[in-house]
Design a protein around this motif. Structure first.
Motif, PDB file in Angstrom:
ATOM      1  N   ASN A  78       0.789  -1.042  -0.139  1.00  0.00           N
ATOM      2  CA  ASN A  78      -0.041  -0.253  -0.135  1.00  0.00           C
ATOM      3  C   ASN A  78       1.119   0.815   0.166  1.00  0.00           C
ATOM      4  N   CYS A  79       1.208   1.602  -1.468  1.00  0.00           N
ATOM      5  CA  CYS A  79       1.600   3.406  -1.317  1.00  0.00           C
ATOM      6  C   CYS A  79       1.154   4.259  -1.653  1.00  0.00           C
ATOM      7  N   ARG A  80       1.995   5.324  -1.783  1.00  0.00           N
ATOM      8  CA  ARG A  80       1.286   6.712  -1.700  1.00  0.00           C
ATOM      9  C   ARG A  80       1.833   6.969  -2.983  1.00  0.00           C
ATOM     10  N   ILE A  81       1.702   7.285  -4.564  1.00  0.00           N
ATOM     11  CA  ILE A  81       2.305   7.302  -4.643  1.00  0.00           C
ATOM     12  C   ILE A  81       2.002   8.521  -6.290  1.00  0.00           C
ATOM     13  N   LEU A  82       3.077   9.336  -6.479  1.00  0.00           N
ATOM     14  CA  LEU A  82       2.826  10.889  -7.151  1.00  0.00           C
ATOM     15  C   LEU A  82       3.336  10.416  -8.210  1.00  0.00           C
ATOM     16  N   VAL A  83       2.398  10.913  -9.704  1.00  0.00           N
ATOM     17  CA  VAL A  83       2.488  10.581 -11.513  1.00  0.00           C
ATOM     18  C   VAL A  83       3.002  12.347 -11.761  1.00  0.00           C
ATOM     19  N   VAL A  84       3.195  12.765 -12.504  1.00  0.00           N
ATOM     20  CA  VAL A  84       3.615  13.288 -12.803  1.00  0.00           C
ATOM     21  C   VAL A  84       4.210  13.242 -14.493  1.00  0.00           C
ATOM     22  N   ASP A  85       2.905  13.408 -15.432  1.00  0.00           N
ATOM     23  CA  ASP A  85       2.816  13.819 -16.346  1.00  0.00           C
ATOM     24  C   ASP A  85       2.213  14.566 -17.230  1.00  0.00           C
ATOM     25  N   ASP A  86       2.439  15.317 -19.027  1.00  0.00           N
ATOM     26  CA  ASP A  86       1.829  16.039 -19.410  1.00  0.00           C
ATOM     27  C   ASP A  86       1.030  15.348 -19.582  1.00  0.00           C
ATOM     28  N   GLU A  87       0.993  14.147 -20.297  1.00  0.00           N
ATOM     29  CA  GLU A  87      -0.421  13.386 -21.354  1.00  0.00           C
ATOM     30  C   GLU A  87      -1.322  12.861 -20.036  1.00  0.00           C
ATOM     31  N   PRO A  88      -2.838  13.174 -20.708  1.00  0.00           N
ATOM     32  CA  PRO A  88      -3.694  12.681 -19.612  1.00  0.00           C
ATOM     33  C   PRO A  88      -4.145  11.536 -19.535  1.00  0.00           C
ATOM     34  N   SER A  89      -3.729  10.538 -20.904  1.00  0.00           N
ATOM     35  CA  SER A  89      -3.495   9.177 -20.754  1.00  0.00           C
ATOM     36  C   SER A  89      -3.116   8.639 -19.478  1.00  0.00           C
ATOM     37  N   VAL A  90      -1.263   9.031 -19.388  1.00  0.00           N
ATOM     38  CA  VAL A  90      -0.972   8.135 -19.032  1.00  0.00           C
ATOM     39  C   VAL A  90      -1.239   8.412 -16.946  1.00  0.00           C
ATOM     40  N   ALA A 123       0.153  16.788 -13.763  1.00  0.00           N
ATOM     41  CA  ALA A 123      -0.150  17.650 -15.463  1.00  0.00           C
ATOM     42  C   ALA A 123       1.131  18.196 -15.846  1.00  0.00           C
ATOM     43  N   ASN A 124       2.201  18.817 -14.804  1.00  0.00           N
ATOM     44  CA  ASN A 124       2.997  19.306 -14.393  1.00  0.00           C
ATOM     45  C   ASN A 124       4.026  19.724 -12.857  1.00  0.00           C
ATOM     46  N   ALA A 125       4.708  20.172 -13.575  1.00  0.00           N
ATOM     47  CA  ALA A 125       5.748  20.546 -12.137  1.00  0.00           C
ATOM     48  C   ALA A 125       5.917  21.267 -11.173  1.00  0.00           C
ATOM     49  N   ASP A 126       5.017  21.891 -11.549  1.00  0.00           N
ATOM     50  CA  ASP A 126       4.708  23.550 -10.806  1.00  0.00           C
ATOM     51  C   ASP A 126       3.461  23.031  -9.087  1.00  0.00           C
ATOM     52  N   THR A 127       2.321  22.126 -10.362  1.00  0.00           N
ATOM     53  CA  THR A 127       1.463  21.826  -9.672  1.00  0.00           C
ATOM     54  C   THR A 127       2.619  20.058  -8.978  1.00  0.00           C
ATOM     55  N   ALA A 128       2.867  19.389  -8.556  1.00  0.00           N
ATOM     56  CA  ALA A 128       3.572  18.510  -8.547  1.00  0.00           C
ATOM     57  C   ALA A 128       4.717  19.060  -6.971  1.00  0.00           C
ATOM     58  N   LEU A 129       4.834  20.270  -7.707  1.00  0.00           N
ATOM     59  CA  LEU A 129       6.161  20.605  -6.649  1.00  0.00           C
ATOM     60  C   LEU A 129       5.086  20.981  -5.081  1.00  0.00           C
ATOM     61  N   ARG A 130       3.853  21.547  -5.422  1.00  0.00           N
ATOM     62  CA  ARG A 130       3.122  21.311  -3.995  1.00  0.00           C
ATOM     63  C   ARG A 130       2.378  20.588  -3.994  1.00  0.00           C
ATOM     64  N   HIS A 131       2.482  19.183  -4.180  1.00  0.00           N
ATOM     65  CA  HIS A 131       2.588  18.406  -3.560  1.00  0.00           C
ATOM     66  C   HIS A 131       3.109  17.427  -3.180  1.00  0.00           C
ATOM     67  N   ILE A 132       4.049  17.939  -3.877  1.00  0.00           N
ATOM     68  CA  ILE A 132       5.560  17.659  -2.543  1.00  0.00           C
ATOM     69  C   ILE A 132       5.656  18.349  -1.604  1.00  0.00           C
ATOM     70  N   GLU A 133       5.841  19.361  -1.252  1.00  0.00           N
ATOM     71  CA  GLU A 133       5.501  20.272  -0.507  1.00  0.00           C
ATOM     72  C   GLU A 133       4.508  19.577   1.004  1.00  0.00           C
ATOM     73  N   SER A 134       3.543  19.876   0.151  1.00  0.00           N
ATOM     74  CA  SER A 134       2.458  19.432   1.502  1.00  0.00           C
ATOM     75  C   SER A 134       1.544  17.824   1.498  1.00  0.00           C
ATOM     76  N   ASP A 135       2.898  17.079   1.258  1.00  0.00           N
ATOM     77  CA  ASP A 135       2.266  15.250   1.214  1.00  0.00           C
ATOM     78  C   ASP A 135       3.764  14.676   0.832  1.00  0.00           C
ATOM     79  N   GLU A 136       3.360  13.522   1.681  1.00  0.00           N
ATOM     80  CA  GLU A 136       4.588  12.407   1.244  1.00  0.00           C
ATOM     81  C   GLU A 136       4.040  11.759   0.345  1.00  0.00           C
ATOM     82  N   PHE A 137       4.768  11.611  -0.293  1.00  0.00           N
ATOM     83  CA  PHE A 137       4.609  10.301  -1.059  1.00  0.00           C
ATOM     84  C   PHE A 137       6.214   9.401  -1.368  1.00  0.00           C
ATOM     85  N   ASP A 138       6.352   8.175  -1.482  1.00  0.00           N
ATOM     86  CA  ASP A 138       6.637   6.983  -1.492  1.00  0.00           C
ATOM     87  C   ASP A 138       7.297   6.421  -3.158  1.00  0.00           C
ATOM     88  N   ILE A 139       7.003   7.231  -3.702  1.00  0.00           N
ATOM     89  CA  ILE A 139       7.237   6.767  -4.818  1.00  0.00           C
ATOM     90  C   ILE A 139       7.164   8.255  -5.974  1.00  0.00           C
TER      91      ILE A 139
END
Length: 135
Positions: free
Chosen positions: A15-27, A44-60
């Motif tokens: 059971n893990c927390r995953i962040l997926v960063v990709d500009d392709e909606p299908s991925v 969908a972009n690195a800016d949004t992903a940075l906000r997630h990383i700042e506020s949350d913990e991810f395993d992968i």
């Protein structure tokens, strides 16, 4: 992108927390659809992903190499500056790198070639998750 023939699968006891960063909606939707035992957050972009990383913990973190704006390797470097413990949790992805090794700048970072299979994703999650011990 994962072919439609793959059905949602479970990763056994993982059971893990995953962040997926990709500009392709299908991925992004593929990861959400196939990983039932994991909590998948998408960006969908690195800016949004940075906000997630700042506020949350991810395993992968699965991150595309080629994205508009901040690229995957640039995002990796930015995360490393503020949360160096996250660097061992990165997997870089790309649809192709015909003229150079996609990992030449980040040789210790696992790489996932697109299109990829469900078993490729599971193997990387198990490999990376096994190395990570969250507080």
């Amino acid at each position: 992108v994962l072919p439609n023939i793959y059905k949602p699968a479970q990763l056994g006891e993982i059971n893990c927390r995953i962040l997926v960063v990709d500009d392709e909606p299908s991925v992004l939707s593929s990861f959400k659809n196939i990983l039932h035992n994991c909590d998948v957050t998408t960006a969908a972009n690195a800016d949004t992903a940075l906000r997630h990383i700042e506020s949350d913990e991810f395993d992968i973190v699965f991150c595309d190499i080629v994205m508009p704006g901040i690229t995957g390797p640039e995002f990796h470097k930015m995360v490393g500056a503020t949360k160096p413990e996250m660097l061992s949790r990165f997997v870089l992805m790309s649809a192709g790198y015909p003229h150079q090794d996609p990992n030449s700048d980040l040789p210790d970072t696992p790489f996932l070639q697109k299109p990829f299979s469900l078993s490729d994703v599971h193997r990387l999650i198990q490999d990376v998750h096994g190395q990570v011990s969250r507080p």
